[in-house]
Design a protein around this motif. Structure first.
Motif, PDB file in Angstrom:
ATOM      1  N   GLU A  36       0.815  -1.212   0.000  1.00 42.55           N
ATOM      2  CA  GLU A  36       0.000   0.000   0.000  1.00 42.55           C
ATOM      3  C   GLU A  36       0.848   1.260   0.000  1.00 42.55           C
ATOM      4  OE1 GLU A  36      -3.160   2.254   2.897  1.00 42.55           O
ATOM      5  OE2 GLU A  36      -2.959   0.093   3.052  1.00 42.55           O
ATOM      6  N   LYS A  37       1.883   1.298   0.804  1.00 45.92           N
ATOM      7  CA  LYS A  37       2.692   2.504   0.930  1.00 45.92           C
ATOM      8  C   LYS A  37       3.944   2.436   0.063  1.00 45.92           C
ATOM      9  CE  LYS A  37       0.505   4.290   4.648  1.00 45.92           C
ATOM     10  NZ  LYS A  37      -0.368   5.365   4.618  1.00 45.92           N
ATOM     11  N   THR A  38       4.159   1.347  -0.629  1.00 44.88           N
ATOM     12  CA  THR A  38       5.364   1.228  -1.428  1.00 44.88           C
ATOM     13  C   THR A  38       5.174   1.728  -2.846  1.00 44.88           C
ATOM     14  OG1 THR A  38       4.852  -1.055  -2.005  1.00 44.88           O
ATOM     15  CG2 THR A  38       6.262  -0.695  -0.069  1.00 44.88           C
ATOM     16  N   LYS A  39       3.948   1.937  -3.283  1.00 44.14           N
ATOM     17  CA  LYS A  39       3.727   2.456  -4.633  1.00 44.14           C
ATOM     18  C   LYS A  39       4.085   3.940  -4.670  1.00 44.14           C
ATOM     19  CE  LYS A  39      -1.204   3.114  -3.746  1.00 44.14           C
ATOM     20  NZ  LYS A  39      -2.542   2.697  -4.076  1.00 44.14           N
ATOM     21  N   PRO A  40       4.462   4.444  -5.837  1.00 45.79           N
ATOM     22  CA  PRO A  40       4.841   5.860  -5.935  1.00 45.79           C
ATOM     23  C   PRO A  40       3.667   6.775  -5.618  1.00 45.79           C
ATOM     24  CG  PRO A  40       5.111   4.712  -8.043  1.00 45.79           C
ATOM     25  CD  PRO A  40       4.576   3.736  -7.071  1.00 45.79           C
ATOM     26  N   TYR A  41       3.984   7.962  -5.118  1.00 46.89           N
ATOM     27  CA  TYR A  41       2.937   8.916  -4.749  1.00 46.89           C
ATOM     28  C   TYR A  41       1.987   9.195  -5.911  1.00 46.89           C
ATOM     29  CZ  TYR A  41       5.095  10.245  -0.265  1.00 46.89           C
ATOM     30  OH  TYR A  41       5.589  10.255   0.999  1.00 46.89           O
ATOM     31  N   GLU A  42       2.484   9.165  -7.132  1.00 48.52           N
ATOM     32  CA  GLU A  42       1.648   9.452  -8.298  1.00 48.52           C
ATOM     33  C   GLU A  42       0.499   8.459  -8.446  1.00 48.52           C
ATOM     34  OE1 GLU A  42       5.330  11.601  -8.609  1.00 48.52           O
ATOM     35  OE2 GLU A  42       4.989   9.476  -8.266  1.00 48.52           O
ATOM     36  N   GLU A  43       0.632   7.282  -7.853  1.00 45.68           N
ATOM     37  CA  GLU A  43      -0.418   6.262  -7.924  1.00 45.68           C
ATOM     38  C   GLU A  43      -1.386   6.327  -6.744  1.00 45.68           C
ATOM     39  OE1 GLU A  43       1.241   2.385  -8.570  1.00 45.68           O
ATOM     40  OE2 GLU A  43       2.539   3.107 -10.174  1.00 45.68           O
ATOM     41  N   TRP A  44      -1.115   7.162  -5.763  1.00 43.04           N
ATOM     42  CA  TRP A  44      -1.983   7.305  -4.601  1.00 43.04           C
ATOM     43  C   TRP A  44      -3.186   8.168  -4.970  1.00 43.04           C
ATOM     44  CZ3 TRP A  44       0.629   7.979   0.783  1.00 43.04           C
ATOM     45  CH2 TRP A  44       1.665   7.060   0.929  1.00 43.04           C
ATOM     46  N   THR A  45      -4.284   7.989  -4.250  1.00 43.66           N
ATOM     47  CA  THR A  45      -5.430   8.880  -4.422  1.00 43.66           C
ATOM     48  C   THR A  45      -5.138  10.178  -3.685  1.00 43.66           C
ATOM     49  OG1 THR A  45      -6.562   8.135  -2.414  1.00 43.66           O
ATOM     50  CG2 THR A  45      -7.016   6.902  -4.464  1.00 43.66           C
ATOM     51  N   LYS A  46      -5.909  11.198  -4.008  1.00 46.71           N
ATOM     52  CA  LYS A  46      -5.720  12.480  -3.327  1.00 46.71           C
ATOM     53  C   LYS A  46      -5.980  12.319  -1.826  1.00 46.71           C
ATOM     54  CE  LYS A  46      -6.887  17.332  -3.282  1.00 46.71           C
ATOM     55  NZ  LYS A  46      -7.711  18.413  -3.813  1.00 46.71           N
ATOM     56  N   GLU A  47      -6.959  11.512  -1.465  1.00 46.11           N
ATOM     57  CA  GLU A  47      -7.265  11.293  -0.047  1.00 46.11           C
ATOM     58  C   GLU A  47      -6.103  10.613   0.670  1.00 46.11           C
ATOM     59  OE1 GLU A  47      -9.035  11.441   3.588  1.00 46.11           O
ATOM     60  OE2 GLU A  47      -9.626  12.504   1.780  1.00 46.11           O
ATOM     61  N   SER A  72       4.950  18.364  -2.049  1.00 46.35           N
ATOM     62  CA  SER A  72       5.235  18.654  -0.635  1.00 46.35           C
ATOM     63  C   SER A  72       5.689  17.412   0.118  1.00 46.35           C
ATOM     64  CB  SER A  72       3.997  19.234   0.046  1.00 46.35           C
ATOM     65  OG  SER A  72       3.691  20.489  -0.512  1.00 46.35           O
ATOM     66  N   LEU A  73       5.072  16.270  -0.169  1.00 40.68           N
ATOM     67  CA  LEU A  73       5.463  15.035   0.511  1.00 40.68           C
ATOM     68  C   LEU A  73       6.868  14.597   0.098  1.00 40.68           C
ATOM     69  CD1 LEU A  73       2.085  13.133   0.360  1.00 40.68           C
ATOM     70  CD2 LEU A  73       3.297  13.819   2.441  1.00 40.68           C
ATOM     71  N   LYS A  74       7.198  14.760  -1.171  1.00 42.44           N
ATOM     72  CA  LYS A  74       8.540  14.390  -1.623  1.00 42.44           C
ATOM     73  C   LYS A  74       9.590  15.324  -1.027  1.00 42.44           C
ATOM     74  CE  LYS A  74       7.496  12.088  -5.952  1.00 42.44           C
ATOM     75  NZ  LYS A  74       7.660  12.134  -7.422  1.00 42.44           N
ATOM     76  N   LYS A  75       9.238  16.594  -0.898  1.00 36.14           N
ATOM     77  CA  LYS A  75      10.155  17.588  -0.342  1.00 36.14           C
ATOM     78  C   LYS A  75      10.347  17.385   1.160  1.00 36.14           C
ATOM     79  CE  LYS A  75       9.224  22.048   0.193  1.00 36.14           C
ATOM     80  NZ  LYS A  75       8.799  23.396  -0.137  1.00 36.14           N
ATOM     81  N   ASN A  76       9.313  16.916   1.828  1.00 38.01           N
ATOM     82  CA  ASN A  76       9.341  16.748   3.279  1.00 38.01           C
ATOM     83  C   ASN A  76      10.200  15.628   3.669  1.00 38.01           C
ATOM     84  OD1 ASN A  76       8.789  17.067   5.960  1.00 38.01           O
ATOM     85  ND2 ASN A  76       6.743  16.268   5.838  1.00 38.01           N
TER      86      ASN A  76
END
Length: 76
Positions: A36-47, A72-76
């Motif tokens: 669930e958390k290993t996929k790239p952020y681009e594949e996540w839903t906005k929620e 923002s998440l990548k920068k953080n």
């Protein structure tokens, strides 16, 4: 138990683990996440991105687009 933060890494060092052992433990993926958390952020839903931004304490997240949340998440 899976260590996932910088504090976990330093905690393992204090417990007597060497740097290599600590690094290996802290970089292991938790099998309970089932990818669930290993996929790239681009594949996540906005929620999903929004919930992660809450955990990360990103200010202004409620006004951000999906693209801005990812940045923002990548920068953080």
């Amino acid at each position: 138990m899976y260590a996932t933060t910088k504090n976990d890494y330093h905690g393992l060092l204090k417990e007597g683990y060497n740097k290599n052992e600590s690094a290996q433990v802290t970089t292991k993926k938790d099998p309970d996440l089932k990818g669930e958390k290993t996929k790239p952020y681009e594949e996540w839903t906005k929620e999903e991105l929004y919930q992660e931004a809450i955990k990360a304490g990103i200010p202004g997240r409620s006004y951000m687009s999906k693209k801005n949340l990812i940045h923002s998440l990548k920068k953080n």
